[in-house]
Design an enzyme around this catalytic site. Structure first.
Site, PDB file in Angstrom:
ATOM      1  N   ARG A  73     -28.092  31.616 -46.601  1.00 58.56           N
ATOM      2  CA  ARG A  73     -28.494  32.118 -45.428  1.00 58.56           C
ATOM      3  C   ARG A  73     -29.449  30.700 -44.702  1.00 58.56           C
ATOM      4  NH1 ARG A  73     -26.769  35.535 -41.245  1.00 58.56           N
ATOM      5  NH2 ARG A  73     -28.008  36.091 -39.949  1.00 58.56           N
ATOM      6  N   THR A 352     -18.296  34.523 -38.353  1.00 61.19           N
ATOM      7  CA  THR A 352     -18.277  34.655 -39.650  1.00 61.19           C
ATOM      8  C   THR A 352     -17.266  34.991 -40.568  1.00 61.19           C
ATOM      9  OG1 THR A 352     -20.138  36.261 -38.461  1.00 61.19           O
ATOM     10  CG2 THR A 352     -18.981  36.349 -40.992  1.00 61.19           C
ATOM     11  N   THR A 370     -20.791  32.035 -41.975  1.00 62.53           N
ATOM     12  CA  THR A 370     -20.996  32.295 -40.531  1.00 62.53           C
ATOM     13  C   THR A 370     -21.613  31.170 -40.004  1.00 62.53           C
ATOM     14  OG1 THR A 370     -21.823  33.593 -39.073  1.00 62.53           O
ATOM     15  CG2 THR A 370     -23.032  33.636 -40.489  1.00 62.53           C
ATOM     16  N   SER A 423     -29.076  39.795 -41.485  1.00 64.66           N
ATOM     17  CA  SER A 423     -28.031  39.477 -41.338  1.00 64.66           C
ATOM     18  C   SER A 423     -26.826  40.742 -41.873  1.00 64.66           C
ATOM     19  CB  SER A 423     -27.418  38.239 -42.215  1.00 64.66           C
ATOM     20  OG  SER A 423     -25.682  38.660 -42.289  1.00 64.66           O
ATOM     21  N   SER A 424     -25.864  41.188 -41.264  1.00 67.03           N
ATOM     22  CA  SER A 424     -25.199  42.071 -41.763  1.00 67.03           C
ATOM     23  C   SER A 424     -23.932  41.496 -42.259  1.00 67.03           C
ATOM     24  CB  SER A 424     -24.279  42.701 -40.134  1.00 67.03           C
ATOM     25  OG  SER A 424     -25.541  42.856 -38.743  1.00 67.03           O
ATOM     26  N   GLY A 445     -17.561  40.038 -38.339  1.00 65.19           N
ATOM     27  CA  GLY A 445     -17.703  40.671 -36.754  1.00 65.19           C
ATOM     28  C   GLY A 445     -18.939  41.030 -36.862  1.00 65.19           C
ATOM     29  N   GLY A 446     -20.013  40.603 -37.205  1.00 63.15           N
ATOM     30  CA  GLY A 446     -21.197  40.697 -36.803  1.00 63.15           C
ATOM     31  C   GLY A 446     -21.659  42.472 -37.306  1.00 63.15           C
TER      32      GLY A 446
HETATM   33  O1  DON Z   1     -25.248  37.579 -40.096  1.00 65.39           O
HETATM   34  C1  DON Z   1     -25.091  37.796 -39.191  1.00 65.39           C
HETATM   35  O2  DON Z   1     -24.675  39.530 -39.043  1.00 65.39           O
HETATM   36  C2  DON Z   1     -24.077  37.352 -38.031  1.00 65.39           C
HETATM   37  N1  DON Z   1     -24.012  36.208 -37.641  1.00 65.39           N
HETATM   38  C3  DON Z   1     -22.370  37.579 -38.203  1.00 65.39           C
HETATM   39  C4  DON Z   1     -21.929  36.866 -37.208  1.00 65.39           C
HETATM   40  C5  DON Z   1     -20.304  37.397 -36.927  1.00 65.39           C
HETATM   41  O3  DON Z   1     -19.709  37.595 -38.283  1.00 65.39           O
HETATM   42  C6  DON Z   1     -19.855  37.136 -35.591  1.00 65.39           C
HETATM   43  N2  DON Z   1     -18.035  36.966 -36.101  1.00 65.39           N
HETATM   44  N3  DON Z   1     -17.647  37.425 -35.819  1.00 65.39           N
END
Ligand code: DON
Length: 543
Positions: A73, A352, A370, A423-424, A445-446
Site C-alpha cells: 500500500r 482498482t 489501485t 483501504s477496502s 469499487g471502493g
Molecule cells: O483502497 C481503497 O479502498 C480504494 N483506494 C479503492 C478504490 C477503488 O476501488 C476505485 N475503483 N474502482
C-alpha cells in the site's frame, strides 16, 4: 482447467496464463498480469499505485508451503493536519499522490515466492505497451467523464499533459476515445525496461525516480526522492477465521476489507444464517445481511487504520461474544445510524483492479491493486507514460467529512509520515474443511469491494458456479451514507420491502463492485473462473 487467471482485462489474464504455460507458479502469473494491467487498465491500477497480495501455496515445487500477505500500500509523507492547513486537494494534483508501492511489492513477491525472472514476467506488459491495446467500454466510460471535465476546465489540459494528450487522446472530439483506437505506450515501455534491468531501484532511483518526484513537485506535492527510495514492503500473516465450515484467509489492516467482511459473515453465522440457501432476493436474509454490514462498516469507520501506527482491536471486534452481541441487536426494524457498531472498545484518545490466480499445484494468489480514483491524481510521469495514484484521499484528510467514496473515517486514519491509508481492498482465499483451496476472490469499487467480494463468496458457498457467483445481482450498504445501493435487477424487490418501512433510502447503482473469482469444480478436478461482466473482464486458463 488445471490453472486459471481471472483479471479484469483479457490481455492481463492471458499474460498471467502465459507464465503458467512456461512452468511459472501463481505468484509469477499474478505479477505478470499485474504489470500488464498497468498498460491496459491505466484507469484502475499500475506502477504509480499500490496494493495487497494474499498468497497461499500449499505445495509449491520451488518454495514448499507459503502462506503470507504482502502489503505494498502507498505511504504518506505529510502530517495529519496537512490538508486542512494547506487547503490542497487530496484527489487531484501532486499533494494527492502517496508514495507508490506497486513496483516494490510485485518485485518483492516475485523474488521471494515466484520462480521466473524479471524479464520474463515483464515481457507481456512490454509487449502490450509496444504493440498497443484497444480501449474497452470501461476505459471509454472513464475517459469520457474526464474529457468532459477537461473541456470544462481547459487549464487542466496543460496541467496534466500526459492525461490529456495520451490517455484521453486529446479528447478525440466529437466522438471521444473510441473502442477501435490503438493506444501504444513507448514511454511506459522505457519504465519497464529500467525495472527489468535494475529491479526496484530502476523505479525509485535514477532517471525514473527523479521524473516521478519532479512530476509530483511540479503539480504541487512535496514528495522527495528520499520518500520514494525509503518505501518499504511489509509482510503479514493473513487474517484467518472460520465461516460456515470454510477457512477464510484475507488481508489484515491497513486493509479494512478482511475485518469488515469477516465481521459481517460472523454476525450472519451467529444468526444461524442459512448459508447453503443464500439468496439475495429473500427478504429475511437480505435484511440480516444489510444490518450486519452496517455494524461492520460502523466499526470500520470508528476503529480501523494502519496497524503500524495505531493499536487496532481486531481480536475484540472478531471475538465471538462481541459478534453475538451485535447479532442480538439485529431486529426486524432498521435503526438510526448511531445504533450500529461496537461501542467503547478502546478510549477515543487517541480506479482498482483485482486478480485471482490458481496454479497447477493448487497454489492460490489473490491480489488487489489501485491508483484509487480513475486515473488516480491525473498527475502523469510524462516521459515514462504512467499516472500517479491519489491514495491520500483514503486517509481522513478533513476531519468529519466523507472522502470520495462517502466514507467517514476517524482520526485514527489521519495521515502521518510513513503511514498507510485505510483501504477496502479485500483479496481473499477460502479453503475447505480438507484444507484445499475452494475459492479465490476480490474486487474493485471502493467500499463496494468488501460487499462485492462477500456476495461472491456467499454465492460460492451456496454452490453457485463461478459465473453465477460473479454475475448474480448485488446490493451494498456501508452504514454511512444511510443508503442501500441496489443493482437494477434487485430494485423491484428492494423497493417493495422499503415500502414496508424496512429501508428508508434506496438508490440504484449499475455496479456494486467488480469481482474476479475462481472456484474449484464440484468434481474437485479442475477450476471455474469468472471476471466481472460489469467491467468487461475475461479470464484465461490452462488445460
Ligand atoms: O483502497 C481503497 O479502498 C480504494 N483506494 C479503492 C478504490 C477503488 O476501488 C476505485 N475503483 N474502482
Amino acid at each position: 482447467m488445471r490453472g486459471a487467471v481471472a483479471a479484469d482485462h483479457y490481455v492481463a489474464s492471458v499474460a498471467g496464463k502465459s507464465m503458467l504455460e512456461q512452468g511459472g507458479n501463481a505468484v509469477d502469473a499474478a505479477v505478470a498480469a499485474s504489470f500488464t494491467l498497468a498498460v491496459v487498465r491505466p484507469e484502475s491500477c499500475g506502477i504509480g499505485g499500490g496494493g495487497f497480495m494474499v498468497i497461499h501455496l500449499p505445495d509449491d515445487p520451488t518454495h514448499g508451503y507459503v502462506h503470507t500477505a504482502i502489503n505494498y500500500r502507498e505511504t504518506a509523507y505529510v502530517d495529519g493536519d496537512y490538508f486542512e492547513r494547506t487547503g490542497k486537494s487530496s484527489t487531484i494534483g501532486g499533494a494527492a499522490v502517496a508514495v507508490p508501492g506497486t513496483v516494490s511489492g510485485l518485485l518483492y513477491a516475485l523474488e521471494h515466492y515466484g520462480t521466473l525472472d524479471r524479464a520474463t514476467v515483464l515481457a507481456p506488459a512490454m509487449d502490450a505497451a509496444k504493440n498497443g491495446f484497444h480501449p474497452d467500454e470501461n476505459y471509454r466510460q472513464a475517459s469520457d467523464g474526464l474529457i468532459a471535465r477537461f473541456n470544462k476546465n481547459p487549464e487542466m489540459k496543460t496541467k496534466f499533459p500526459l492525461m490529456w494528450n495520451h490517455f484521453l487522446q486529446s479528447g478525440n472530439t466529437p466522438d471521444m476515445v473510441q473502442r477501435g483506437d490503438l493506444i501504444t505506450n513507448d514511454s511506459m515501455l522505457r519504465a519497464f525496461e529500467l525495472i527489468a534491468e535494475k529491479g526496484r531501484e530502476g523505479f525509485t532511483k535514477g532517471e525514473l525516480g527523479i521524473a516521478i518526484v519532479n512530476a509530483i513537485q511540479n503539480a504541487g506535492g512535496e514528495m522527495t526522492l528520499g520518500d520514494l527510495e525509503g518505501y518499504e514492503v511489509l509482510e503479514y500473516e493473513p487474517l484467518e477465521r472460520e465461516i460456515n465450515g470454510h477457512t477464510f484467509y484475507t488481508m489484515p489492516p491497513p486493509s479494512s476489507g478482511g475485518v469488515t467482511m469477516l465481521e459481517t459473515l460472523m454476525i450472519l453465522e451467529a444468526l444461524n444464517y442459512d448459508f447453503d440457501n443464500h439468496a439475495i432476493n429473500n427478504g429475511e436474509s437480505s435484511h440480516q445481511l444489510i444490518e450486519a454490514l452496517k455494524h461492520a462498516f460502523a466499526d470500520r469507520s470508528n476503529y480501523l487504520a494502519d496497524p503500524e501506527f495505531i493499536d487496532l482491536p481486531i481480536d475484540d471486534l472478531l471475538d465471538i461474544s462481541v459478534i453475538e452481541e451485535r447479532a442480538q441487536m439485529i431486529t426486524s426494524q432498521v435503526h438510526d445510524p448511531k445504533y450500529y457498531g461496537t461501542p467503547n472498545l478502546i478510549p477515543n484518545d487517541h480506479g482498482t483492479s483485482h486478480i485471482s490466480v490458481i496454479d497447477p499445484w493448487g497454489g492460490a494468489v489473490a491480489c488487489t491493486e489501485t491508483v484509487n480514483l480513475e486515473f488516480g491524481s491525473l498527475v502523469g510521469v510524462n516521459d515514462f507514460g504512467f499516472v500517479l495514484n491519489n491514495e491520500m484521499d483514503d486517509f481522513t484528510t478533513q476531519r468529519g467529512k466523507p472522502n470520495a467514496f462517502g466514507l467517514i473515517q476517524s482520526d485514527r486514519n489521519l495521515p502521518s509520515p510513513g503511514k498507510r491509508p485505510l483501504s477496502s481492498m479485500s483479496p481473499t482465499i477460502v479453503v475447505d474443511e480438507n484444507g484445499e483451496v475452494f475459492a479465490i476472490s476480490g474486487a474493485s469499487g471502493g467500499p463496494r469491494i468488501i460487499t462485492g467480494t462477500m456476495h461472491s463468496l456467499l454465492n460460492a458457498m451456496a454452490g453457485k458456479s463461478a459465473w453465477e457467483s460473479m454475475n448474480a445481482p448485488r446490493f451494498h450498504h456501508q452504514w454511512l451514507p444511510n443508503t442501500l445501493f441496489v443493482e437494477p435487477e434487485l430494485m423491484g424487490i428492494m423497493t417493495e420491502r422499503s415500502g414496508q418501512g424496512n429501508w428508508n433510502t434506496i438508490q440504484q447503482t449499475n455496479r456494486a463492485g467488480n469481482v474476479q473469482i475462481i472456484i474449484r469444480d464440484p468434481d474437485g478436478k479442475g477450476w471455474q473462473s469468472a471476471s466481472d461482466r460489469r467491467k468487461g473482464g475475461q479470464p484465461a486458463g490452462i488445460d
